[in-house]
Design an enzyme around this catalytic site. Structure first.
Site, mmCIF file in Angstrom:
data_model
loop_
_atom_site.group_PDB
_atom_site.id
_atom_site.type_symbol
_atom_site.label_atom_id
_atom_site.label_comp_id
_atom_site.label_asym_id
_atom_site.label_seq_id
_atom_site.Cartn_x
_atom_site.Cartn_y
_atom_site.Cartn_z
ATOM 1 C CB THR A 1 -0.890 0.023 1.257
ATOM 2 O OG1 THR A 1 -1.591 -1.210 1.339
ATOM 3 C CG2 THR A 1 -1.888 1.170 1.217
ATOM 4 C CB THR B 1 -0.337 0.933 5.012
ATOM 5 O OG1 THR B 1 0.341 -0.221 4.494
ATOM 6 C CG2 THR B 1 0.535 1.559 6.083
ATOM 7 N N GLY B 2 -1.544 -1.882 5.961
ATOM 8 C CA GLY B 2 -1.406 -3.053 6.817
ATOM 9 C C GLY B 2 -2.326 -4.154 6.335
ATOM 10 N NE ARG C 1 -8.118 -8.115 0.810
ATOM 11 C CZ ARG C 1 -7.251 -7.161 1.115
ATOM 12 N NH1 ARG C 1 -6.721 -6.421 0.162
ATOM 13 N NH2 ARG C 1 -6.931 -6.938 2.370
ATOM 14 C CB ILE C 2 -13.094 -5.127 -1.887
ATOM 15 C CG1 ILE C 2 -13.551 -5.249 -3.355
ATOM 16 C CG2 ILE C 2 -13.076 -3.666 -1.453
ATOM 17 C CD1 ILE C 2 -14.960 -4.830 -3.607
ATOM 18 N N GLY C 3 -10.081 -4.610 -0.402
ATOM 19 C CA GLY C 3 -9.367 -4.263 0.818
ATOM 20 C C GLY C 3 -9.902 -3.007 1.469
ATOM 21 C CG ASP C 4 -7.241 -1.043 4.110
ATOM 22 O OD1 ASP C 4 -6.635 -2.020 3.642
ATOM 23 O OD2 ASP C 4 -6.687 0.057 4.310
ATOM 24 N N GLY D 1 -5.703 -5.334 5.555
ATOM 25 C CA GLY D 1 -6.936 -4.617 5.273
ATOM 26 C C GLY D 1 -8.129 -5.060 6.081
#
Lengths: 200, 130
Positions: free
Chosen positions: B1, B51-52, B29-32, B54
């Site tokens: 990220t 970041t990290g 997959r959808i992240g943060d 999600g």
């Protein structure tokens, strides 16, 4: 008001045994992106323009996990995401599932500015990118040797685990998984401590 | 990220975040990052880019929580960021950069490191990893 800027290039289990050359490469890249933002702010560019400019630079650098150098999915494909938000107006734009857009952050900004929506994803986001004429590239542009090696390393690691395949696919989403320690797999998906740092 | 938060001379806060996610993520997959309030958020008080991992950032609504603690608790940016990173999300999962509308900067993480850099008009300049 005084201007201020902060940026990041990812967080995770970053080994302190990182080779010096790698450390210097990362610090130089971070510094260059920061300088880009500082110069733009000194030239009185808007916060929106500066944030987009800096993130584009980070996306273009294969050291970081966005744009070129993005990680691979289980199928070995690229799926990128981005979002941008303006504080005072709370206008925002987001995209996900992008496979060909060189700078997802700029497409996110276009969603914010050119549509009545907040979020476009997958085929719709790609179609919108074509309509807006943003720069795109073939998958090989985004692929790096590092990302390919990372995927193979993670898939080999998972194949070696003793628990059943449905338990190990996503450790954090499957609390019954027998991977007991978070140290088993770092955020970058490699064995902690036993492998060189290869980025988030 | 990757991400960037900025406040300009007009006091305008913006947050921007972009990512490829985590290696071997499931297709679809959808992240943060694109979820407003999770990995990216800005309002009249601050701008936050996270970041990290999600899934933890989504569950913690990290970006919005920093802003909410400032707005409803009257906390400073540093206090709000500390509250979220130290107490509200799982340790070892999250980092963020943030800037307030008064020009305060914060860079915090509960992982072993975060690639980061920051500067302001007064001459403050920092680049760090651990």
């Amino acid at each position: 008001m005084k201007w201020a800027i902060a940026l990041h290039g990812g967080a995770g289990d970053i080994s302190k045994d990182m080779p010096l050359q790698k450390k210097e490469e990362v610090e130089t890249a971070l510094s260059q992106c920061l300088q880009l933002g500082i110069s733009a702010l000194r030239d009185s560019c808007s916060a929106m323009d500066v944030a987009e400019l800096v993130v584009r630079a980070l996306e273009d650098n294969p050291l970081f996990n966005a744009g070129r150098g993005s990680v691979l999915t289980t199928e070995g494909t690229i799926e990128m995401e981005a979002s941008i938000m303006d504080g005072p107006s709370r206008k925002c734009g987001a995209v996900s599932g992008l496979t060909s857009v060189i700078n997802p952050i700029s497409l996110a900004r276009l969603v914010m500015e050119k549509t009545p929506h907040v979020y476009l994803a997958f085929a719709g986001a790609e179609m919108f990118a074509r309509q807006q004429g943003v720069a795109t590239a073939e998958p090989k542009y985004f692929l790096t040797e590092k990302s390919t090696k990372q995927l193979h390393a993670v898939q080999q690691l998972l194949a070696r685990q003793t628990c059943s395949s449905e338990d190990i696919t996503y450790k954090e989403a499957q609390p019954t998984c027998k991977l007991e320690s978070s140290a088993d797999v770092s955020l970058n998906g490699t064995l902690s401590g036993s492998q060189p740092f290869i980025g988030e | 990220t990757v991400g960037c938060v900025v406040i300009d001379k007009l006091g305008h806060c913006v947050a921007a975040t972009s990512t490829g996610g985590r290696t071997n993520k499931m297709v679809g997959r959808i992240g943060d990052t694109p979820l407003v309030g999770a990995g990216n958020y800005a309002n009249h008080l601050c701008a936050v880019s996270a970041t990290g991992i999600g899934e933890y950032i989504i569950r913690g609504m990290v970006g919005h929580n920093v802003a909410a603690i400032m707005e409803y608790k009257g906390a400073s940016l540093a206090e709000a960021v500390t509250e979220v990173i130290d107490k509200q999300v799982e340790q070892g999962t999250t980092g963020l950069v943030a800037v307030s509308s008064s020009g305060e900067l914060a860079m915090a993480f509960n992982t072993t490191g975060m690639y980061r850099a920051a500067a302001d008009e007064s001459g403050y300049y920092e680049v760090g990893i651990w």
